[in-house]
Design a protein around this motif. Structure first.
Motif, PDB file in Angstrom:
ATOM      1  N   LEU A 104     -16.218  16.078  17.482  1.00 41.47           N
ATOM      2  CA  LEU A 104     -17.186  15.205  16.819  1.00 41.47           C
ATOM      3  C   LEU A 104     -17.551  13.998  17.674  1.00 41.47           C
ATOM      4  O   LEU A 104     -18.562  13.330  17.415  1.00 41.47           O
ATOM      5  CB  LEU A 104     -16.637  14.761  15.467  1.00 41.47           C
ATOM      6  CG  LEU A 104     -16.407  15.897  14.456  1.00 41.47           C
ATOM      7  CD1 LEU A 104     -15.883  15.335  13.141  1.00 41.47           C
ATOM      8  CD2 LEU A 104     -17.682  16.702  14.227  1.00 41.47           C
ATOM      9  N   GLU A 105     -16.756  13.727  18.692  1.00 44.44           N
ATOM     10  CA  GLU A 105     -17.092  12.641  19.617  1.00 44.44           C
ATOM     11  C   GLU A 105     -18.446  12.876  20.291  1.00 44.44           C
ATOM     12  O   GLU A 105     -19.152  11.914  20.627  1.00 44.44           O
ATOM     13  CB  GLU A 105     -16.005  12.502  20.686  1.00 44.44           C
ATOM     14  CG  GLU A 105     -14.716  11.875  20.201  1.00 44.44           C
ATOM     15  CD  GLU A 105     -13.777  12.858  19.534  1.00 44.44           C
ATOM     16  OE1 GLU A 105     -12.642  12.465  19.227  1.00 44.44           O
ATOM     17  OE2 GLU A 105     -14.173  14.034  19.314  1.00 44.44           O
ATOM     18  N   PHE A 106     -18.820  14.141  20.464  1.00 46.62           N
ATOM     19  CA  PHE A 106     -20.101  14.430  21.106  1.00 46.62           C
ATOM     20  C   PHE A 106     -21.279  14.067  20.194  1.00 46.62           C
ATOM     21  O   PHE A 106     -22.356  13.715  20.681  1.00 46.62           O
ATOM     22  CB  PHE A 106     -20.173  15.898  21.521  1.00 46.62           C
ATOM     23  CG  PHE A 106     -19.315  16.229  22.712  1.00 46.62           C
ATOM     24  CD1 PHE A 106     -19.509  15.599  23.930  1.00 46.62           C
ATOM     25  CD2 PHE A 106     -18.306  17.173  22.612  1.00 46.62           C
ATOM     26  CE1 PHE A 106     -18.714  15.898  25.036  1.00 46.62           C
ATOM     27  CE2 PHE A 106     -17.508  17.484  23.707  1.00 46.62           C
ATOM     28  CZ  PHE A 106     -17.711  16.840  24.921  1.00 46.62           C
ATOM     29  N   GLN A 107     -21.082  14.161  18.882  1.00 47.00           N
ATOM     30  CA  GLN A 107     -22.122  13.700  17.963  1.00 47.00           C
ATOM     31  C   GLN A 107     -22.319  12.194  18.102  1.00 47.00           C
ATOM     32  O   GLN A 107     -23.451  11.698  18.113  1.00 47.00           O
ATOM     33  CB  GLN A 107     -21.748  14.047  16.520  1.00 47.00           C
ATOM     34  CG  GLN A 107     -21.809  15.524  16.195  1.00 47.00           C
ATOM     35  CD  GLN A 107     -21.529  15.793  14.722  1.00 47.00           C
ATOM     36  OE1 GLN A 107     -21.522  14.883  13.893  1.00 47.00           O
ATOM     37  NE2 GLN A 107     -21.298  17.053  14.400  1.00 47.00           N
ATOM     38  N   GLU A 108     -21.206  11.478  18.199  1.00 46.20           N
ATOM     39  CA  GLU A 108     -21.291  10.036  18.413  1.00 46.20           C
ATOM     40  C   GLU A 108     -22.015   9.740  19.726  1.00 46.20           C
ATOM     41  O   GLU A 108     -22.854   8.830  19.797  1.00 46.20           O
ATOM     42  CB  GLU A 108     -19.889   9.427  18.452  1.00 46.20           C
ATOM     43  CG  GLU A 108     -19.119   9.507  17.149  1.00 46.20           C
ATOM     44  CD  GLU A 108     -17.736   8.895  17.267  1.00 46.20           C
ATOM     45  OE1 GLU A 108     -17.273   8.681  18.413  1.00 46.20           O
ATOM     46  OE2 GLU A 108     -17.116   8.626  16.232  1.00 46.20           O
ATOM     47  N   ALA A 109     -21.684  10.507  20.756  1.00 44.60           N
ATOM     48  CA  ALA A 109     -22.307  10.297  22.064  1.00 44.60           C
ATOM     49  C   ALA A 109     -23.817  10.496  21.988  1.00 44.60           C
ATOM     50  O   ALA A 109     -24.588   9.719  22.577  1.00 44.60           O
ATOM     51  CB  ALA A 109     -21.694  11.251  23.088  1.00 44.60           C
ATOM     52  N   ASP A 110     -24.253  11.531  21.274  1.00 42.80           N
ATOM     53  CA  ASP A 110     -25.690  11.787  21.138  1.00 42.80           C
ATOM     54  C   ASP A 110     -26.392  10.622  20.449  1.00 42.80           C
ATOM     55  O   ASP A 110     -27.513  10.241  20.825  1.00 42.80           O
ATOM     56  CB  ASP A 110     -25.925  13.075  20.353  1.00 42.80           C
ATOM     57  CG  ASP A 110     -25.520  14.319  21.132  1.00 42.80           C
ATOM     58  OD1 ASP A 110     -25.404  14.229  22.369  1.00 42.80           O
ATOM     59  OD2 ASP A 110     -25.314  15.368  20.496  1.00 42.80           O
TER      60      ASP A 110
END
Length: 200
Positions: A104-110
């Motif tokens: 889910l860190e990649f959602q934050e990154a986006d």
């Protein structure tokens, strides 16, 4: 290859279970990481169900049924003379399956990227990479990050060196400990985020 060693080396999250109060207090991204870690290191119907239940609550689409053949394969190779070699191959496949469930860190990154917050985008991306398992996925994500974070290219090269040492490693305690220290050092470098000049 000694990919089987990763079943030992990747036990970074130990204290939490999906039924403990400490687990329930974790952010969703950490809960997902714990559940994936538990399933990868201890493939079982119970751990698979725990992941499925979380995915349903969090509205995350996961093809749970496609993991069940891995459980059958684990039972099939148990006790065989060539179990280590077969488990290495199985671990590669399981890791690729696990990485389809993007941290889910990649959602934050986006989100940070859409807000032009380059530093936070980099930090969240690196945290996401730290929670990946497959060599190819790790290298792919580092390559994607490199245009915004040049150090990602250096991290990719050092990871390839780590892969080689892992694949050539013995299975004795001394070799395992040396490999663990190398992996810890790489992850420390990964998460030691360099400041980036967003004006460039």
């Amino acid at each position: 290859m000694m990919l089987l060693l990763l079943r030992i080396l990747r036990l970074r999250i130990r204290a939490n279970t999906s039924h403990s109060e400490s687990f329930k207090r974790l952010p969703a991204k950490d809960q997902l990481a714990v559940l994936k870690e538990c399933l990868l290191n201890n493939p079982s119907e119970t751990n698979l169900k725990n992941l499925a239940d979380f995915a349903e609550r969090a509205s995350i689409e996961i093809d749970i049924e496609s993991y069940r053949p891995f459980l059958k394969s684990q039972l099939a190779i148990f006790g065989r003379k060539d179990a280590i070699a077969e488990d290495n191959e199985l671990y590669i496949a399981e890791s690729a399956w696990m990485d389809k469930i993007r941290p889910l860190e990649f959602q934050e990154a986006d989100t940070f990227k859409s807000e032009n917050n380059t530093q936070k985008y980099i930090e969240s991306s690196l945290e996401g990479i730290a929670r990946l398992y497959s060599d190819n996925t790790i290298l792919d994500e580092l390559a994607k990050l490199a245009p915004n974070y040049p150090h990602a290219s250096e991290l990719a090269e050092s990871y390839k060196q780590l892969m080689q040492k892992r694949d050539e490693s013995g299975a004795d305690d001394k070799s395992l400990e040396a490999l663990r220290k190398l992996k810890d050092a790489w992850e420390e470098d990964l998460l030691n985020v360099r400041l980036v000049d967003s004006r460039k």
